[in-house]
Enzyme design. Structure first.
Site, PDB file in Angstrom:
ATOM      1  N   GLY A  19       0.797  -1.224   0.000  1.00  0.00           N
ATOM      2  CA  GLY A  19       0.000   0.000   0.000  1.00  0.00           C
ATOM      3  C   GLY A  19       0.834   1.280   0.000  1.00  0.00           C
ATOM      4  CB  ILE A  20       0.190   4.492   1.746  1.00  0.00           C
ATOM      5  CG1 ILE A  20      -1.181   4.784   1.121  1.00  0.00           C
ATOM      6  CG2 ILE A  20       0.948   5.787   2.034  1.00  0.00           C
ATOM      7  CD1 ILE A  20      -2.150   5.545   2.026  1.00  0.00           C
ATOM      8  CG  ASP A  39       4.508  -4.625   7.108  1.00  0.00           C
ATOM      9  OD1 ASP A  39       4.071  -3.622   6.519  1.00  0.00           O
ATOM     10  OD2 ASP A  39       3.767  -5.526   7.569  1.00  0.00           O
ATOM     11  CG  ASP A  65       3.394  -5.832  17.249  1.00  0.00           C
ATOM     12  OD1 ASP A  65       2.877  -4.722  16.953  1.00  0.00           O
ATOM     13  OD2 ASP A  65       2.844  -6.651  17.998  1.00  0.00           O
ATOM     14  CB  VAL A  66       4.631  -0.244  15.309  1.00  0.00           C
ATOM     15  CG1 VAL A  66       5.493  -0.229  14.056  1.00  0.00           C
ATOM     16  CG2 VAL A  66       3.153  -0.350  14.978  1.00  0.00           C
ATOM     17  CG  ASN A  92       2.445   3.943   6.125  1.00  0.00           C
ATOM     18  OD1 ASN A  92       1.586   4.612   5.564  1.00  0.00           O
ATOM     19  ND2 ASN A  92       2.625   2.643   5.857  1.00  0.00           N
ATOM     20  CB  SER A 147      -7.110   9.000   8.447  1.00  0.00           C
ATOM     21  OG  SER A 147      -8.198   8.780   7.563  1.00  0.00           O
ATOM     22  CE1 TYR A 160      -7.187   3.927  10.162  1.00  0.00           C
ATOM     23  CE2 TYR A 160      -8.791   5.522   9.365  1.00  0.00           C
ATOM     24  CZ  TYR A 160      -7.542   4.930   9.281  1.00  0.00           C
ATOM     25  OH  TYR A 160      -6.647   5.362   8.338  1.00  0.00           O
ATOM     26  N   PRO A 190      -4.266  11.739   4.576  1.00  0.00           N
ATOM     27  CG  PRO A 190      -3.104   9.782   4.143  1.00  0.00           C
ATOM     28  CD  PRO A 190      -3.614  10.622   5.271  1.00  0.00           C
TER      29      PRO A 190
HETATM   30  N1  LIG Z   1      -5.488   3.902   2.009  1.00  0.00           N
HETATM   31  C1  LIG Z   1      -6.242   4.909   2.484  1.00  0.00           C
HETATM   32  O1  LIG Z   1      -7.310   5.243   1.946  1.00  0.00           O
HETATM   33  C2  LIG Z   1      -5.806   5.677   3.694  1.00  0.00           C
HETATM   34  C3  LIG Z   1      -6.449   6.888   3.987  1.00  0.00           C
HETATM   35  C4  LIG Z   1      -6.048   7.630   5.097  1.00  0.00           C
HETATM   36  C5  LIG Z   1      -5.023   7.158   5.890  1.00  0.00           C
HETATM   37  N2  LIG Z   1      -4.428   5.975   5.601  1.00  0.00           N
HETATM   38  C6  LIG Z   1      -3.344   5.526   6.475  1.00  0.00           C
HETATM   39  O2  LIG Z   1      -2.186   5.326   5.681  1.00  0.00           O
HETATM   40  C7  LIG Z   1      -1.413   4.248   6.223  1.00  0.00           C
HETATM   41  C8  LIG Z   1      -1.190   3.175   5.175  1.00  0.00           C
HETATM   42  O3  LIG Z   1      -2.433   2.812   4.596  1.00  0.00           O
HETATM   43  P1  LIG Z   1      -2.534   1.579   3.601  1.00  0.00           P
HETATM   44  O4  LIG Z   1      -3.762   1.781   2.789  1.00  0.00           O
HETATM   45  O5  LIG Z   1      -1.242   1.337   2.912  1.00  0.00           O
HETATM   46  O6  LIG Z   1      -2.813   0.409   4.698  1.00  0.00           O
HETATM   47  P2  LIG Z   1      -2.604  -1.177   4.632  1.00  0.00           P
HETATM   48  O7  LIG Z   1      -3.530  -1.768   5.631  1.00  0.00           O
HETATM   49  O8  LIG Z   1      -2.674  -1.679   3.224  1.00  0.00           O
HETATM   50  O9  LIG Z   1      -1.094  -1.369   5.114  1.00  0.00           O
HETATM   51  C9  LIG Z   1      -0.728  -1.265   6.460  1.00  0.00           C
HETATM   52  C10 LIG Z   1       0.590  -1.978   6.653  1.00  0.00           C
HETATM   53  O10 LIG Z   1       0.898  -1.899   8.056  1.00  0.00           O
HETATM   54  C11 LIG Z   1       1.335  -3.170   8.492  1.00  0.00           C
HETATM   55  N3  LIG Z   1       1.075  -3.341   9.916  1.00  0.00           N
HETATM   56  C12 LIG Z   1      -0.131  -3.560  10.504  1.00  0.00           C
HETATM   57  N4  LIG Z   1       0.033  -3.724  11.817  1.00  0.00           N
HETATM   58  C13 LIG Z   1       1.368  -3.588  12.069  1.00  0.00           C
HETATM   59  C14 LIG Z   1       2.151  -3.661  13.251  1.00  0.00           C
HETATM   60  N5  LIG Z   1       1.607  -3.928  14.440  1.00  0.00           N
HETATM   61  N6  LIG Z   1       3.488  -3.475  13.154  1.00  0.00           N
HETATM   62  C15 LIG Z   1       4.048  -3.239  11.942  1.00  0.00           C
HETATM   63  N7  LIG Z   1       3.359  -3.180  10.788  1.00  0.00           N
HETATM   64  C16 LIG Z   1       2.033  -3.359  10.862  1.00  0.00           C
HETATM   65  C17 LIG Z   1       0.541  -4.162   7.632  1.00  0.00           C
HETATM   66  O11 LIG Z   1       1.159  -5.447   7.611  1.00  0.00           O
HETATM   67  C18 LIG Z   1       0.537  -3.473   6.289  1.00  0.00           C
HETATM   68  O12 LIG Z   1       1.662  -3.816   5.507  1.00  0.00           O
HETATM   69  C19 LIG Z   1      -2.181   3.766   7.457  1.00  0.00           C
HETATM   70  O13 LIG Z   1      -1.698   4.464   8.578  1.00  0.00           O
HETATM   71  C20 LIG Z   1      -3.599   4.203   7.157  1.00  0.00           C
HETATM   72  O14 LIG Z   1      -4.350   4.355   8.342  1.00  0.00           O
HETATM   73  C21 LIG Z   1      -4.795   5.222   4.531  1.00  0.00           C
END
Ligand SMILES: NC(=O)c1ccc[n+]([C@@H]2O[C@H](COP(=O)([O-])OP(=O)(O)OC[C@H]3O[C@@H](n4cnc5c(N)ncnc54)[C@H](O)[C@@H]3O)[C@@H](O)[C@H]2O)c1
Length: 254
Positions: A19-20, A39, A65-66, A92, A147, A160, A190
């Site tokens: 993802g992002i 991750d 694990d953050v 992130n 977010s 959330y 975002p």
């Molecule tokens: N995609 C969107 O529309 C959107 C919008 C606003 C904000 N965000 C924020 O942007 C960030 C990334 O979004 P995304 O869409 O890529 O999310 P995603 O869920 O696809 O990816 C999140 C990543 O975090 C990892 N993760 C989860 N728990 C973890 C932990 N305990 N320790 C380490 N890693 C961990 C997951 O394995 C995954 O690779 C997040 O903070 C999300 O809240 C996303």
């Protein structure tokens, strides 16, 4: 873009396996930085890091694990050993794409607590772990990914939105504590970003409604965040701290 050159910098991107976070990691290696691709899913992080390395970048995959202090401290020690001190932390990682939307009274307590643990305590633990080296060296950048759901007050998402709103307060207070040491702390909000990961929370109908709210009428993609993230990571943003910056195609005007 020479002014946003990050040559010699070490960037820690949490949640970088997909993802992002994955797109941001590629943008940082393209800008010349070494990137710790951290991750909870090591296998996916390794695949992402391998792709960066084969494209000529410097990257190191690491499991974390953050939400776990000892895991975060071990991660930062390994990064310092392999890549060097962390100059730029991108908080992130979050429980996001796997999250179920539900009325707030139905959210199980353990789910609520895990979301706060990962999405709020995680950024706190990561910032705490990188801070001593940033203070010593008089430079640091922390960007917390919040977010636009906070601005909207999206329903059925209380776990959330509460966690992402906490990051705005964390950003403001932390910025005041560390500014004198050349360290900036900012949040990016975002909008609804379409990534390679499907999620239950966005259907094609709700995706279309979001587009209709925006000034720029198309779905947001991870690449839309790259400009602001490179800027906030660079010296060009030296005097910007404690801010929350929305990147959502003009859907909201906070
Ligand atoms: N995609 C969107 O529309 C959107 C919008 C606003 C904000 N965000 C924020 O942007 C960030 C990334 O979004 P995304 O869409 O890529 O999310 P995603 O869920 O696809 O990816 C999140 C990543 O975090 C990892 N993760 C989860 N728990 C973890 C932990 N305990 N320790 C380490 N890693 C961990 C997951 O394995 C995954 O690779 C997040 O903070 C999300 O809240 C996303």
């Amino acid at each position: 873009m020479k002014e946003l050159d990050l040559e010699g910098r070490v960037v820690l991107v949490t949640g970088a396996a997909q993802g992002i976070g994955r797109t941001l990691s590629a943008a940082f290696t393209d800008a010349g930085a070494a990137v710790a691709v951290a991750d909870i899913n090591l296998e996916k992080a390794q695949k992402a890091a391998e792709e960066l390395v084969s494209a000529g970048g410097r990257a190191h995959a690491i499991k974390v694990d953050v939400g776990d202090a000892s895991s975060v401290d071990a991660m930062v020690a390994e990064i310092e050993h392999v890549l060097g001190h962390v100059d730029i932390l991108i908080n992130n990682a979050a429980i996001f794409s796997t999250l179920k939307m539900q009325p707030f009274e139905d959210i199980p307590l353990d789910v609520w607590e895990r979301v706060q643990r990962v999405n709020v305590t995680g950024p706190f633990l990561c910032a705490r772990a990188v801070m001593p080296a940033m203070r010593r060296r008089g430079f640091g950048r922390i960007v917390n990914i919040s977010s636009g759901a906070v601005t909207l007050g999206r329903p059925n998402y209380l776990h959330y939105t509460t966690s992402k709103a906490a990051l705005i307060g964390m950003t403001r207070s932390m910025a005041r504590e560390v500014g004198a040491h050349g360290i900036t702390v900012n949040a990016v909000l975002p909008g609804s970003v379409e990534t390679e990961i499907d999620r239950e929370t966005v259907t094609s109908a709700s995706g279309q409604r979001i587009v209709e709210m925006q000034c720029i009428p198309r779905r947001q993609v991870p690449d839309d965040l790259v400009g602001v993230m490179l800027f906030l990571a660079s010296r060009r943003s030296d005097f910007i701290t404690g801010q929350s910056i929305t990147v959502d195609g003009g859907a909201t005007h906070p």
